[in-house]
Design a protein around this motif. Structure first.
Motif, mmCIF file in Angstrom:
data_model
loop_
_atom_site.group_PDB
_atom_site.id
_atom_site.type_symbol
_atom_site.label_atom_id
_atom_site.label_comp_id
_atom_site.label_asym_id
_atom_site.label_seq_id
_atom_site.Cartn_x
_atom_site.Cartn_y
_atom_site.Cartn_z
ATOM 1 N N ARG A 156 1.001 -1.072 -0.068
ATOM 2 C CA ARG A 156 0.070 -0.022 -0.022
ATOM 3 C C ARG A 156 0.876 1.279 0.010
ATOM 4 N N HIS A 157 2.095 1.286 0.132
ATOM 5 C CA HIS A 157 2.968 2.379 0.345
ATOM 6 C C HIS A 157 3.583 2.771 -1.083
ATOM 7 N N VAL A 158 3.053 2.146 -2.142
ATOM 8 C CA VAL A 158 3.977 2.474 -3.318
ATOM 9 C C VAL A 158 3.389 3.756 -3.821
ATOM 10 N N GLU A 159 1.961 4.050 -3.610
ATOM 11 C CA GLU A 159 1.581 5.129 -4.269
ATOM 12 C C GLU A 159 2.121 6.356 -3.543
ATOM 13 N N GLU A 160 2.362 6.432 -2.556
ATOM 14 C CA GLU A 160 2.921 7.492 -1.609
ATOM 15 C C GLU A 160 4.336 7.577 -2.102
ATOM 16 N N ALA A 161 4.953 6.514 -2.138
ATOM 17 C CA ALA A 161 6.463 6.677 -2.721
ATOM 18 C C ALA A 161 6.493 7.208 -4.053
ATOM 19 N N LEU A 162 5.759 6.932 -4.977
ATOM 20 C CA LEU A 162 5.766 7.767 -6.204
ATOM 21 C C LEU A 162 5.709 9.336 -6.144
ATOM 22 N N GLU A 163 4.714 9.515 -5.227
ATOM 23 C CA GLU A 163 4.335 11.031 -5.023
ATOM 24 C C GLU A 163 5.613 11.652 -4.469
ATOM 25 N N ARG A 164 6.186 11.090 -3.445
ATOM 26 C CA ARG A 164 7.210 11.498 -2.825
ATOM 27 C C ARG A 164 8.662 11.646 -3.736
ATOM 28 N N LEU A 165 8.769 10.833 -4.427
ATOM 29 C CA LEU A 165 9.870 10.715 -5.617
ATOM 30 C C LEU A 165 9.597 12.106 -6.594
ATOM 31 N N ALA A 166 8.444 12.260 -6.879
ATOM 32 C CA ALA A 166 8.164 13.460 -7.553
ATOM 33 C C ALA A 166 8.248 15.092 -6.926
ATOM 34 N N GLU A 167 8.023 14.880 -5.389
ATOM 35 C CA GLU A 167 8.683 15.788 -4.732
ATOM 36 C C GLU A 167 10.148 16.119 -4.612
ATOM 37 N N ALA A 168 10.810 14.933 -4.311
ATOM 38 C CA ALA A 168 12.258 15.107 -4.210
ATOM 39 C C ALA A 168 12.958 15.468 -5.269
ATOM 40 N N TYR A 169 12.690 14.813 -6.765
ATOM 41 C CA TYR A 169 13.053 15.262 -7.827
ATOM 42 C C TYR A 169 13.021 16.586 -8.191
ATOM 43 N N MET A 170 11.689 17.058 -7.934
ATOM 44 C CA MET A 170 11.465 18.290 -8.205
ATOM 45 C C MET A 170 12.217 19.414 -7.408
ATOM 46 N N ALA A 171 12.403 19.151 -6.135
ATOM 47 C CA ALA A 171 13.330 19.755 -5.282
ATOM 48 C C ALA A 171 14.773 19.832 -5.754
ATOM 49 N N LEU A 172 15.199 18.808 -6.462
ATOM 50 C CA LEU A 172 16.412 18.857 -7.102
ATOM 51 C C LEU A 172 16.692 19.222 -8.388
ATOM 52 N N GLY A 173 15.578 19.679 -9.076
ATOM 53 C CA GLY A 173 15.394 20.225 -10.293
ATOM 54 C C GLY A 173 15.470 19.124 -11.438
ATOM 55 N N ILE A 174 15.243 17.882 -11.127
ATOM 56 C CA ILE A 174 15.323 16.778 -12.056
ATOM 57 C C ILE A 174 13.823 16.565 -12.431
ATOM 58 N N THR A 175 13.526 17.495 -13.053
ATOM 59 C CA THR A 175 11.999 17.471 -13.781
ATOM 60 C C THR A 175 11.447 16.216 -14.407
ATOM 61 N N ASN A 176 12.379 15.650 -15.387
ATOM 62 C CA ASN A 176 12.031 14.737 -16.192
ATOM 63 C C ASN A 176 11.534 13.375 -15.350
ATOM 64 N N GLU A 177 12.454 12.981 -14.253
ATOM 65 C CA GLU A 177 12.164 12.128 -13.250
ATOM 66 C C GLU A 177 10.979 12.260 -12.510
ATOM 67 N N ALA A 178 10.616 13.563 -12.100
ATOM 68 C CA ALA A 178 9.530 14.095 -11.381
ATOM 69 C C ALA A 178 8.065 13.904 -12.177
ATOM 70 N N GLN A 179 8.262 14.123 -13.445
ATOM 71 C CA GLN A 179 7.238 13.858 -14.265
ATOM 72 C C GLN A 179 6.872 12.326 -14.602
ATOM 73 N N THR A 180 8.027 11.629 -14.596
ATOM 74 C CA THR A 180 7.867 10.066 -14.721
ATOM 75 C C THR A 180 6.807 9.573 -13.561
ATOM 76 N N ALA A 181 7.433 10.096 -12.318
ATOM 77 C CA ALA A 181 6.997 9.558 -11.069
ATOM 78 C C ALA A 181 5.424 9.838 -11.128
ATOM 79 N N ALA A 182 5.143 10.956 -11.411
ATOM 80 C CA ALA A 182 3.731 11.438 -11.545
ATOM 81 C C ALA A 182 2.780 10.569 -12.567
ATOM 82 N N ALA A 183 3.314 10.463 -13.698
ATOM 83 C CA ALA A 183 2.895 9.712 -14.795
ATOM 84 C C ALA A 183 2.523 8.256 -14.774
ATOM 85 N N VAL A 184 3.643 7.456 -14.132
ATOM 86 C CA VAL A 184 3.376 6.222 -13.604
ATOM 87 C C VAL A 184 2.601 6.141 -12.471
ATOM 88 N N LEU A 185 2.391 6.987 -11.501
ATOM 89 C CA LEU A 185 1.452 6.997 -10.396
ATOM 90 C C LEU A 185 0.067 7.053 -11.235
#
Length: 298
Positions: free
Chosen positions: A222-251
């Motif tokens: 049940r934790h995988v949904e939150e993990a994907l959203e948190r990845l989007a947050e962390a990658y956005m904070a680092l400016g790695i936007t393509n990974e943030a967008q991918t995390a959101a898209a897969v979610l």
């Protein structure tokens, strides 16, 4: 005088001297000597030859004490039986019953130890699956809350998986599968706890590593949904936007109705972006071919 005759004469003199000494004793003294005679038939030595308790009696005694809740005494009976008849059909029965008795006492490490002994000695025994199950459950029963170290959860999951793989027709398999899922959820939950801590303290790389473990190893929790959203947050904070967008898209693709997807979508929109999957991303590769197989636990 020849040497041999001198020796013989000397022996005779010694014997005569002893005879005179004995004859010079009083009658009372003779009675005392008689009482000290180790070969006196009136004082026989009896060897203690207590026979072994019959095997079936020892086994039944153990069962009786087990039913009464006298676990220590029951375990001792089963141990005695195993030592008394180590190569008989009673030995594996005694060992599995000792394992069960230790389990009833909640002596988890002793249960694991005796279960391992059973499996080493009788890998094809009729109670091998049960021994494996008791061993796994002993680790399972030690699983703490997700804020603490999850070594017990990892051990339980490993032992339960061995049960499923090695004894697929066992009556314990269905329960084992459920408990494997719970153990995975605990491991994922612990990773999420640490990941959130890192994220809140702006250790984005540390956070990504934790969330990545959840996405890569525990997709069916049940934790995988939150993990994907948190990845989007962390990658956005680092400016790695393509990974943030991918995390959101897969979610969004796998959990379109998830509140975590809504949060990820809002995060991207606030930065002028939309979910977009990069097929070369590790996130995309992790989920490739697994659509619909995640989020099974609510």
């Amino acid at each position: 005088m020849p040497f041999a005759k001198r020796i013989q004469g000397a022996k005779g003199a010694v014997v005569r001297t002893l005879a005179v000494a004995v004859c010079g004793l009083t009658l009372a003294g003779c009675d005392t000597l008689s009482s000290l005679n180790p070969f006196d038939k009136s004082d026989k030595y009896t060897m203690d030859t207590t026979p072994d308790v019959p095997n079936d009696q020892l086994y039944n005694d153990g069962l009786g004490r087990l039913q009464k809740g006298d676990y220590d005494a029951a375990a001792k009976k089963f141990q005695q039986l195993e030592k008394q008849a180590p190569y008989s059909e009673w030995a594996p029965k005694a060992l599995i019953m000792e394992t069960y008795t230790r389990y009833q006492q909640q002596q988890w490490e002793d249960t694991i130890s005796t279960a391992q002994r059973y499996l080493q000695r009788y890998p094809n025994g009729k109670d091998a699956a049960y021994a494996q199950y008791l061993m796994a459950m002993s680790s399972y029963n030690q699983i703490p809350d997700i804020t603490r170290d999850q070594e017990a959860a990892a051990k339980a999951m490993e032992s339960l998986q061995v049960l499923v793989n090695r004894y697929p027709k066992s009556e314990y398999v269905a329960d084992a599968k459920k408990k494997i899922q719970f153990a995975k959820d605990q491991l994922a939950g612990n990773q999420m706890e640490v990941g959130r801590y890192y994220l809140n303290n702006r250790n984005y790389t540390g956070a990504i590593n934790r969330f990545r473990d959840v996405v890569s190893q525990y997709q069916q929790t049940r934790h995988v949904e939150e993990a994907l959203e948190r990845l989007a947050e962390a990658y956005m904070a680092l400016g790695i936007t393509n990974e943030a967008q991918t995390a959101a898209a897969v979610l969004g693709h796998n959990f379109p109705d998830s509140p975590w997807y809504k949060d990820a979508y809002k995060l991207l929109q606030s930065n002028g972006l939309e979910p977009r999957e990069d097929r070369g991303s590790w996130i995309s590769r992790s989920f490739r071919g697994l659509a619909g197989a995640v989020g099974l636990e609510g």
